[in-house]
Write a protein that holds these residues in place. Structure first.
Motif, PDB file in Angstrom:
ATOM      1  N   GLU A  10      56.963  -5.248 104.969  1.00 43.63           N
ATOM      2  CA  GLU A  10      57.193  -3.845 105.293  1.00 43.63           C
ATOM      3  C   GLU A  10      57.597  -3.050 104.067  1.00 43.63           C
ATOM      4  OE1 GLU A  10      60.011  -3.412 108.431  1.00 43.63           O
ATOM      5  OE2 GLU A  10      59.088  -4.973 109.635  1.00 43.63           O
ATOM      6  N   GLY A  11      57.345  -1.754 104.158  1.00 44.06           N
ATOM      7  CA  GLY A  11      57.788  -0.836 103.118  1.00 44.06           C
ATOM      8  C   GLY A  11      56.655  -0.338 102.241  1.00 44.06           C
ATOM      9  N   VAL A  12      56.918   0.806 101.630  1.00 42.18           N
ATOM     10  CA  VAL A  12      55.949   1.370 100.697  1.00 42.18           C
ATOM     11  C   VAL A  12      56.050   0.615  99.378  1.00 42.18           C
ATOM     12  CG1 VAL A  12      55.956   3.649 101.782  1.00 42.18           C
ATOM     13  CG2 VAL A  12      57.574   3.153  99.955  1.00 42.18           C
ATOM     14  N   PHE A  13      55.080   0.822  98.507  1.00 40.12           N
ATOM     15  CA  PHE A  13      55.005   0.086  97.251  1.00 40.12           C
ATOM     16  C   PHE A  13      56.289   0.183  96.436  1.00 40.12           C
ATOM     17  CE2 PHE A  13      54.118  -0.169  92.718  1.00 40.12           C
ATOM     18  CZ  PHE A  13      53.600  -1.447  92.641  1.00 40.12           C
ATOM     19  N   VAL A  14      56.843   1.382  96.300  1.00 40.68           N
ATOM     20  CA  VAL A  14      58.045   1.563  95.469  1.00 40.68           C
ATOM     21  C   VAL A  14      59.197   0.737  96.029  1.00 40.68           C
ATOM     22  CG1 VAL A  14      59.765   3.234  94.662  1.00 40.68           C
ATOM     23  CG2 VAL A  14      57.340   3.844  94.651  1.00 40.68           C
ATOM     24  N   TYR A  15      59.377   0.749  97.336  1.00 41.14           N
ATOM     25  CA  TYR A  15      60.435  -0.052  97.965  1.00 41.14           C
ATOM     26  C   TYR A  15      60.215  -1.540  97.692  1.00 41.14           C
ATOM     27  CZ  TYR A  15      63.192  -2.413 101.510  1.00 41.14           C
ATOM     28  OH  TYR A  15      64.068  -3.272 102.151  1.00 41.14           O
ATOM     29  N   LYS A  16      58.986  -1.996  97.866  1.00 36.61           N
ATOM     30  CA  LYS A  16      58.666  -3.402  97.630  1.00 36.61           C
ATOM     31  C   LYS A  16      58.931  -3.782  96.177  1.00 36.61           C
ATOM     32  CE  LYS A  16      55.078  -3.834 101.176  1.00 36.61           C
ATOM     33  NZ  LYS A  16      53.657  -4.145 101.399  1.00 36.61           N
ATOM     34  N   PHE A  17      58.560  -2.889  95.257  1.00 34.72           N
ATOM     35  CA  PHE A  17      58.780  -3.139  93.829  1.00 34.72           C
ATOM     36  C   PHE A  17      60.272  -3.257  93.527  1.00 34.72           C
ATOM     37  CE2 PHE A  17      59.427  -1.386  89.489  1.00 34.72           C
ATOM     38  CZ  PHE A  17      58.837  -2.419  88.779  1.00 34.72           C
ATOM     39  N   ILE A  18      61.065  -2.347  94.046  1.00 34.28           N
ATOM     40  CA  ILE A  18      62.517  -2.373  93.798  1.00 34.28           C
ATOM     41  C   ILE A  18      63.145  -3.631  94.380  1.00 34.28           C
ATOM     42  CG2 ILE A  18      64.710  -1.224  94.350  1.00 34.28           C
ATOM     43  CD1 ILE A  18      63.135   1.443  94.010  1.00 34.28           C
ATOM     44  N   GLN A  19      62.615  -4.116  95.488  1.00 32.56           N
ATOM     45  CA  GLN A  19      63.130  -5.335  96.110  1.00 32.56           C
ATOM     46  C   GLN A  19      62.906  -6.574  95.234  1.00 32.56           C
ATOM     47  OE1 GLN A  19      65.025  -3.408  98.192  1.00 32.56           O
ATOM     48  NE2 GLN A  19      65.098  -5.378  99.165  1.00 32.56           N
ATOM     49  N   THR A  20      61.983  -6.506  94.281  1.00 35.97           N
ATOM     50  CA  THR A  20      61.760  -7.633  93.369  1.00 35.97           C
ATOM     51  C   THR A  20      62.828  -7.693  92.271  1.00 35.97           C
ATOM     52  OG1 THR A  20      60.314  -6.447  91.811  1.00 35.97           O
ATOM     53  CG2 THR A  20      59.254  -7.487  93.739  1.00 35.97           C
ATOM     54  N   LYS A  21      63.692  -6.676  92.225  1.00 32.30           N
ATOM     55  CA  LYS A  21      64.772  -6.572  91.232  1.00 32.30           C
ATOM     56  C   LYS A  21      64.203  -6.590  89.806  1.00 32.30           C
ATOM     57  CE  LYS A  21      67.943  -8.166  94.609  1.00 32.30           C
ATOM     58  NZ  LYS A  21      68.879  -9.122  95.100  1.00 32.30           N
ATOM     59  N   PRO A  22      63.322  -5.633  89.536  1.00 33.26           N
ATOM     60  CA  PRO A  22      62.589  -5.639  88.266  1.00 33.26           C
ATOM     61  C   PRO A  22      63.469  -5.524  87.025  1.00 33.26           C
ATOM     62  CG  PRO A  22      62.312  -3.539  89.392  1.00 33.26           C
ATOM     63  CD  PRO A  22      62.978  -4.476  90.352  1.00 33.26           C
ATOM     64  N   MET A  23      64.551  -4.769  87.100  1.00 36.16           N
ATOM     65  CA  MET A  23      65.383  -4.611  85.905  1.00 36.16           C
ATOM     66  C   MET A  23      66.011  -5.943  85.506  1.00 36.16           C
ATOM     67  SD  MET A  23      66.015  -2.103  83.906  1.00 36.16           S
ATOM     68  CE  MET A  23      65.911  -3.063  82.441  1.00 36.16           C
ATOM     69  N   PHE A  24      66.501  -6.690  86.469  1.00 35.90           N
ATOM     70  CA  PHE A  24      67.095  -7.993  86.172  1.00 35.90           C
ATOM     71  C   PHE A  24      66.074  -8.888  85.480  1.00 35.90           C
ATOM     72  CE2 PHE A  24      67.865 -12.457  87.204  1.00 35.90           C
ATOM     73  CZ  PHE A  24      69.161 -12.616  86.735  1.00 35.90           C
ATOM     74  N   TRP A  25      64.859  -8.949  86.035  1.00 38.96           N
ATOM     75  CA  TRP A  25      63.855  -9.846  85.470  1.00 38.96           C
ATOM     76  C   TRP A  25      63.329  -9.350  84.120  1.00 38.96           C
ATOM     77  CZ3 TRP A  25      64.463 -14.398  86.975  1.00 38.96           C
ATOM     78  CH2 TRP A  25      64.877 -14.673  88.277  1.00 38.96           C
ATOM     79  N   CYS A  26      63.317  -8.033  83.909  1.00 41.83           N
ATOM     80  CA  CYS A  26      62.974  -7.499  82.578  1.00 41.83           C
ATOM     81  C   CYS A  26      64.024  -7.922  81.559  1.00 41.83           C
ATOM     82  CB  CYS A  26      62.873  -5.978  82.608  1.00 41.83           C
ATOM     83  SG  CYS A  26      61.339  -5.346  83.280  1.00 41.83           S
ATOM     84  N   GLU A  27      65.290  -7.832  81.954  1.00 41.40           N
ATOM     85  CA  GLU A  27      66.373  -8.254  81.056  1.00 41.40           C
ATOM     86  C   GLU A  27      66.261  -9.743  80.736  1.00 41.40           C
ATOM     87  OE1 GLU A  27      69.616  -4.986  82.728  1.00 41.40           O
ATOM     88  OE2 GLU A  27      69.570  -6.996  83.578  1.00 41.40           O
ATOM     89  N   ILE A  28      65.989 -10.535  81.739  1.00 40.92           N
ATOM     90  CA  ILE A  28      65.836 -11.982  81.528  1.00 40.92           C
ATOM     91  C   ILE A  28      64.640 -12.259  80.610  1.00 40.92           C
ATOM     92  CG2 ILE A  28      65.297 -14.183  82.670  1.00 40.92           C
ATOM     93  CD1 ILE A  28      68.226 -13.177  83.049  1.00 40.92           C
ATOM     94  N   ALA A  29      63.534 -11.564  80.825  1.00 50.10           N
ATOM     95  CA  ALA A  29      62.346 -11.760  79.978  1.00 50.10           C
ATOM     96  C   ALA A  29      62.652 -11.391  78.525  1.00 50.10           C
ATOM     97  CB  ALA A  29      61.176 -10.929  80.505  1.00 50.10           C
ATOM     98  N   ALA A  30      63.348 -10.284  78.319  1.00 48.95           N
ATOM     99  CA  ALA A  30      63.688  -9.865  76.953  1.00 48.95           C
ATOM    100  C   ALA A  30      64.619 -10.879  76.289  1.00 48.95           C
ATOM    101  CB  ALA A  30      64.335  -8.480  76.971  1.00 48.95           C
ATOM    102  N   LEU A  31      65.601 -11.355  77.038  1.00 53.59           N
ATOM    103  CA  LEU A  31      66.504 -12.375  76.494  1.00 53.59           C
ATOM    104  C   LEU A  31      65.737 -13.665  76.190  1.00 53.59           C
ATOM    105  CD1 LEU A  31      69.562 -11.809  78.851  1.00 53.59           C
ATOM    106  CD2 LEU A  31      69.567 -11.504  76.359  1.00 53.59           C
TER     107      LEU A  31
END
Length: 174
Positions: A139-160
């Motif tokens: 359920e949910g629109v694309f933006v909601y689904k994207f935010i549910q993936t916790k993108p900032m956390f995983w971007c930080e982990i990828a950069a580290l």
């Protein structure tokens, strides 16, 4: 190599501890500041990570540009730690500016190393994970689904991961 290990252990221990305490992945590493009983732990973890990492990335920097990027990335991480309360409008500017400086500078620094290719599998893994996680949500629109993936956390982990990975590879071959 010792400083690299200490820096890695500081950020890894902090991130693992707050994920365990929260029983899951936060929206960002910075968001964990609000869950802490002792707020100084966040700032100390960010500053110590940067301070122990700086001599390593400085030593591995072979050009003036790389050294500027190393300075910017570490100063940015210290700035994140010094301005942790990103819900405050004024502090948010410092926090987000510092976070952006760290993310962009660290990845540009990695891109200037002989191990620039580390960026490709790490960021591809992030993109694949995000696409799969979005696809699994019913359920949910694309933006909601994207935010549910916790993108900032995983971007930080990828950069580290790319930054520490390149440092580790460089020292392994020295």
């Amino acid at each position: 190599m010792t400083l690299l290990i200490i820096s890695f252990l500081v950020i890894a221990a902090y991130t693992a501890a707050v994920c365990i305490k929260a029983k899951g992945v936060p929206y960002s590493i910075s968001a964990t500041y609000y869950t802490l009983d002792h707020k100084l732990i966040f700032g100390a973890s960010m500053a110590l990570t940067a301070m122990f990492l700086f001599p390593v990335v400085w030593e591995l920097s072979t050009t003036f540009t790389m050294r500027l990027l190393a300075i910017a990335a570490c100063i940015g991480l210290i700035g994140v730690g010094l301005a942790p309360d990103f819900k405050d409008a004024w502090i948010n500017r410092i926090h987000c500016g510092s976070a952006a400086l760290t993310l962009i500078s660290s990845q540009l620094w990695v891109g200037c190393t002989p191990f620039w290719w580390v960026i490709i599998p790490v960021w591809m893994a992030y993109l694949i994970y995000t696409c799969i996680a979005i696809g699994k949500q019913k359920e949910g629109v694309f933006v909601y689904k994207f935010i549910q993936t916790k993108p900032m956390f995983w971007c930080e982990i990828a950069a580290l991961f790319t930054t520490f990975g390149v440092c580790g590879l460089a020292f392994r071959l020295l």
